[in-house]
Design an enzyme around this catalytic site. Structure first.
Site, short mmCIF file in Angstrom:
data_model
loop_
_atom_site.label_atom_id
_atom_site.label_comp_id
_atom_site.label_asym_id
_atom_site.label_seq_id
_atom_site.Cartn_x
_atom_site.Cartn_y
_atom_site.Cartn_z
N GLU A 20 15.99 -18.99 -7.21
CA GLU A 20 15.67 -17.61 -7.59
C GLU A 20 15.12 -17.56 -9.02
O GLU A 20 14.19 -16.79 -9.31
CB GLU A 20 16.91 -16.72 -7.42
CG GLU A 20 16.77 -15.27 -7.85
CD GLU A 20 15.69 -14.48 -7.11
OE1 GLU A 20 15.14 -14.97 -6.11
OE2 GLU A 20 15.37 -13.37 -7.59
N CYS A 70 0.84 -1.19 0.00
CA CYS A 70 0.00 0.00 0.00
C CYS A 70 0.88 1.26 0.00
O CYS A 70 2.02 1.21 0.43
CB CYS A 70 -0.95 0.09 1.18
SG CYS A 70 -2.06 -1.30 1.36
N TRP A 72 -3.18 -2.62 -1.44
CA TRP A 72 -2.95 -4.05 -1.62
C TRP A 72 -3.83 -4.71 -0.57
O TRP A 72 -3.60 -4.58 0.63
CB TRP A 72 -1.48 -4.39 -1.38
CG TRP A 72 -1.12 -5.81 -1.67
CD1 TRP A 72 -0.70 -6.33 -2.87
CD2 TRP A 72 -1.11 -6.91 -0.75
NE1 TRP A 72 -0.45 -7.66 -2.75
CE2 TRP A 72 -0.69 -8.06 -1.47
CE3 TRP A 72 -1.43 -7.05 0.60
CZ2 TRP A 72 -0.57 -9.32 -0.88
CZ3 TRP A 72 -1.32 -8.31 1.19
CH2 TRP A 72 -0.89 -9.42 0.45
N ASN A 131 -2.08 2.20 5.93
CA ASN A 131 -1.27 1.02 5.56
C ASN A 131 -1.10 0.20 6.83
O ASN A 131 -0.87 0.77 7.90
CB ASN A 131 0.13 1.43 5.10
CG ASN A 131 0.12 2.14 3.77
OD1 ASN A 131 -0.91 2.23 3.13
ND2 ASN A 131 1.28 2.64 3.38
N GLY A 132 -1.15 -1.12 6.71
CA GLY A 132 -0.96 -1.97 7.89
C GLY A 132 -2.20 -2.80 8.16
O GLY A 132 -3.10 -2.89 7.32
N ARG A 142 3.70 -0.67 -5.01
CA ARG A 142 3.54 -1.14 -3.63
C ARG A 142 2.21 -1.84 -3.40
O ARG A 142 2.00 -2.48 -2.37
CB ARG A 142 3.60 0.04 -2.67
CG ARG A 142 4.90 0.74 -2.76
CD ARG A 142 5.42 1.05 -1.39
NE ARG A 142 6.84 1.20 -1.52
CZ ARG A 142 7.69 1.03 -0.53
NH1 ARG A 142 7.25 0.68 0.64
NH2 ARG A 142 8.96 1.18 -0.72
N LYS A 158 5.55 -5.04 -3.73
CA LYS A 158 7.00 -4.91 -3.66
C LYS A 158 7.52 -5.06 -2.24
O LYS A 158 8.56 -5.63 -2.00
CB LYS A 158 7.38 -3.53 -4.21
CG LYS A 158 8.86 -3.24 -4.21
CD LYS A 158 9.52 -3.95 -5.34
CE LYS A 158 11.02 -3.76 -5.36
NZ LYS A 158 11.68 -4.87 -6.04
N LYS A 192 11.51 -15.99 -9.92
CA LYS A 192 11.29 -14.93 -10.92
C LYS A 192 10.25 -15.38 -11.93
O LYS A 192 9.33 -14.65 -12.25
CB LYS A 192 12.58 -14.59 -11.69
CG LYS A 192 13.63 -13.79 -10.99
CD LYS A 192 13.28 -12.36 -10.70
CE LYS A 192 12.55 -12.15 -9.42
NZ LYS A 192 13.03 -12.26 -8.16
N HIS A 229 14.93 -38.08 -7.13
CA HIS A 229 14.26 -38.38 -5.86
C HIS A 229 12.83 -37.86 -5.84
O HIS A 229 12.24 -37.75 -4.77
CB HIS A 229 15.05 -37.79 -4.70
CG HIS A 229 16.43 -38.36 -4.60
ND1 HIS A 229 16.67 -39.68 -4.31
CD2 HIS A 229 17.65 -37.80 -4.80
CE1 HIS A 229 17.97 -39.90 -4.32
NE2 HIS A 229 18.59 -38.78 -4.61
N GLU A 236 6.69 -15.62 -10.38
CA GLU A 236 6.14 -14.31 -9.99
C GLU A 236 5.52 -13.57 -11.16
O GLU A 236 4.47 -12.95 -11.02
CB GLU A 236 7.27 -13.41 -9.45
CG GLU A 236 7.60 -13.62 -8.00
CD GLU A 236 8.74 -12.70 -7.54
OE1 GLU A 236 8.64 -12.18 -6.44
OE2 GLU A 236 9.72 -12.51 -8.29
C1 G6P Z 1 8.28 -9.23 -1.52
C2 G6P Z 1 8.74 -8.87 -2.92
C3 G6P Z 1 9.99 -9.68 -3.26
C4 G6P Z 1 11.07 -9.43 -2.21
C5 G6P Z 1 10.57 -9.73 -0.80
C6 G6P Z 1 11.54 -9.26 0.27
O1 G6P Z 1 7.83 -10.53 -1.50
O2 G6P Z 1 7.72 -9.14 -3.86
O3 G6P Z 1 10.48 -9.27 -4.53
O4 G6P Z 1 12.18 -10.23 -2.50
O5 G6P Z 1 9.35 -9.04 -0.57
O6 G6P Z 1 11.65 -7.86 0.18
P1 G6P Z 1 12.82 -7.04 0.86
O7 G6P Z 1 12.46 -5.61 0.60
O8 G6P Z 1 12.80 -7.38 2.31
O9 G6P Z 1 14.09 -7.44 0.21
#
Ligand code: G6P
Length: 617
Positions: free
Chosen positions: A490, A2, A74, A100-101, A27, A612, A494, A513, A497
């Site tokens: 990772e 948010c 969000w 927010n929160g 956000r 984010k 990616k 396995h 996501e």
């Molecule tokens: C969210 C984002 C990810 C990020 C993670 C940790 O899930 O979508 O892209 O890696 O938070 O975020 P940070 O700001 O703590 O690295």
């Protein structure tokens, strides 16, 4: 998670709020809204959908006035529909609030308010807060005005369990916006004859480059010509500093790129260079990390490292584990911050805790930091956002210097984090077993990395074509070993996501396995198989996939033959020592997920359901 933008000044508020929301849209982006004060009336406009939907609404129904608050959401409590969008009003309709929160005790508060005759229009926790503060304001005996609204806000927040960053506007005091924070970031942006209240100063970079960050339990009263910060209890807030926002408007615009994610992938030669800048010392054949605030003796006393973080930061931590053990000779383990905070790990005096977070605001990582600090462990932050809560609460650590990252899928922050771990591993190693010539060898290899990333980026066109071949895939498997096992994780993260394909990452040798059962012609496998000690073993695993008609994309090292005979497609990266290979092998995987997502018509920078920065539990 948010975004909040508030404005009070000489200009029209709505365009400034809208522009700010656009900059914060990454956000949270399921609904948006704003409220301004004009001619003694609150003009509230809000709707489900992206900021553009709000912009379209404002074209039809403008919201005049020079004071306003706004929000991009969000969803946590209540679906993303018009009535759940912020701002929310109180029972009188004279107070509006954005938040927010999460208000954890909202159900109990709601029941009390319903009992007192209040009716609610939304399913959100936020609306309860608006009614509560509004009710306390209406019931107060003090004369109408700023002080009365401040007291009502304080009194309301004292009843709240949970986290908040809020902005409050009341028709009785149209020259004031009240802000407060606990757990969700909030800052006052400074201007001449105008002030801002924002969850992230990026929102107002075009108007103000100076901000004062609120601390938890701070309450700010913001006016056109100034602001005052006090505590929730009514005391004077401790000293606060004016922070210079050290990026420019250009850093947060797309430039020639179609998406922020692609821009940020291509920024990596620079961002890695910036993470290394001034930190490699040939005299000491080591790294210089002054922000650690640790003497060589204290570093030597470290006998265990625990790395904690979430998402991509967690994966960077997994690479860090290999680096710190192999180069630094210190036992290391990595734990999800969400688990660390509740796990109660036995740790002794020599344990060093490293919290990794691009935003520095992720709630689970922050909670892990607080738990670690509470137990008296030395806790360092590896953050990108210099003014963030984690950076401040750790008090020491290493900044990533990656510049603003806007794309929701983290890319450049990952390579910056891995670079920082390499520096830390070098420093720990040189204090222990490594000779100066070994140290100099690592420095030389590290210095070559930015130019090698540039070369790895040249594979983008080839990868676009490979991606086109697999748009019909029903999922993807990612495999690698040792340093590149975290890269498999990772790469899978990616891809899932931003394409929404089901993807898994595994150590290559685990194939037989279990997940070998998934291999079939529309389930491609991506093997990260650089020229290291695991090359032959990766080759074996590729053969096993091919024997079951699974397509294979391999990431290999220039000059090392063998992959092209077995894999359907091979992407080559420049040669580097095995411990640095993650900084190069991740590049084609970032590009692969990007090009797949574009081929599939996905919203690359704002993938569904994600945000984010996750500031709620
Ligand atoms: C969210 C984002 C990810 C990020 C993670 C940790 O899930 O979508 O892209 O890696 O938070 O975020 P940070 O700001 O703590 O690295």
């Amino acid at each position: 998670m948010c975004g909040i933008v508030g404005y009070i000044g000489k200009s029209l508020a709505a365009p400034i709020l809208l522009d700010g929301l656009r900059r914060l849209e990454y956000r949270g982006y399921d609904s948006a809204g704003l409220a301004t004060v004009s001619d003694g009336r609150l003009e509230t406009r809000k709707c489900a959908g992206r900021i553009q939907a709000l912009a379209d609404l404002l074209k039809k129904e403008p919201a005049p006035g020079g004071v306003g608050i706004s929000h991009t959401r969000w969803a946590t409590h209540g679906r993303p529909v018009d009535e759940n969008a912020h701002p929310h009003a109180d029972g009188s309709g004279r107070l509006v609030l954005v938040h927010n929160g999460v208000i954890e005790n909202y159900q109990a508060l709601r029941a009390q308010l319903v009992e007192a005759g209040h009716t609610f229009k939304s399913q959100t926790d936020t609306e309860i807060l608006a009614h509560l503060i509004g009710k306390l304001y209406d019931e107060a005996r003090a004369p109408h005005g700023k002080a009365r609204l401040l007291e009502a806000t304080r009194a309301g927040l004292k009843q709240v369990i949970g986290t908040y960053g809020i902005a409050v506007l009341h028709l009785d005091v149209p020259e004031t916006i009240i802000g407060a924070r606990r757990g969700s970031p909030l800052a006052v942006g400074l201007g001449r004859g105008e002030h801002f209240l924002v969850s992230d100063p990026q929102a107002i970079i075009a108007h103000s480059q100076e901000a004062v960050y609120l601390k938890d339990y701070d309450v700010a009263v913001v006016g056109r010509d100034g602001f005052e910060i006090s505590t929730l209890e009514g005391g004077i807030a401790g000293s606060y500093e004016v922070t210079k926002v050290d990026f420019t408007s250009d850093d947060v615009t797309l430039g020639e790129f179609p998406h922020y994610m692609l821009k940020e992938i291509f920024e990596q030669p620079h961002s890695v260079r910036d993470a290394l800048r001034g930190r490699l010392s040939k005299d000491d054949a080591s790294a210089r990390l002054g922000g650690l605030n640790m003497t060589p003796q204290e570093l030597r006393d470290v006998d265990r490292v625990i790395i904690t973080g979430c998402g991509t930061a967690y994966h960077a931590g997994l690479v860090g584990e290999y680096l710190i053990e192999a180069l630094g000779h210190v036992p290391c383990e990595v734990e999800f911050a969400s688990e660390f905070r509740y796990r109660n790990m036995p740790m002794d005096k020599g344990t060093l805790v490293l919290a990794v977070s691009q935003s520095g605001e992720t709630i689970d990582t922050l909670a892990a930091v607080r738990e670690s600090v509470r137990k008296g462990h030395r806790t360092l932050g590896i953050c990108n956002n210099v003014a963030s809560t984690i950076a401040r609460e750790c008090g020491a650590g290493v900044y990533m210097h990656a510049g603003p990252e806007i794309g929701v899928a983290a890319t450049k922050s990952f390579t910056s984090q891995v670079t920082v771990f390499t520096l830390l591993a070098l420093l720990l190693g040189r204090i222990r077993h490594q000779s100066s010539s070994e140290g100099l060898g690592i420095i030389k290899a590290l210095e070559a990395i930015p130019a090698q990333i540039e070369r790895a980026l040249e594979t983008s066109d080839q990868i676009r074509e490979i991606a086109a071949k697999y748009v019909g895939a029903k999922g993807m498997l990612f495999m690698g070993r040792q340093y590149n096992y975290p890269i498999a994780l990772e790469g899978a993260l990616k891809m899932k996501e931003i394409t929404y394909l089901q993807c898994e990452g595994h150590p290559s040798a685990e194939l037989k396995h279990g997940f070998i059962a998934l291999i079939e012609p529309d389930m491609p496998s991506v093997f990260i198989a650089p020229d290291d000690t695991m090359f032959e073993s990766n080759l074996n695993s590729i053969e096993q996939v091919k024997a079951r008609r699974g397509p294979v994309i391999a990431i290999g090292t220039e000059g090392r033959k063998g992959l092209e005979q077995v894999a359907d497609d091979v992407v080559y990266i420049p040669r580097c020592p095995d411990y640095l290979s993650p900084l190069l092998t991740i590049i084609p995987l970032q590009l692969l997920s990007y090009h797949m997502a574009v081929h599939l018509g996905r919203d690359v920078d704002k993938p569904r359901n994600l945000a984010k920065s996750v500031t709620v539990e």
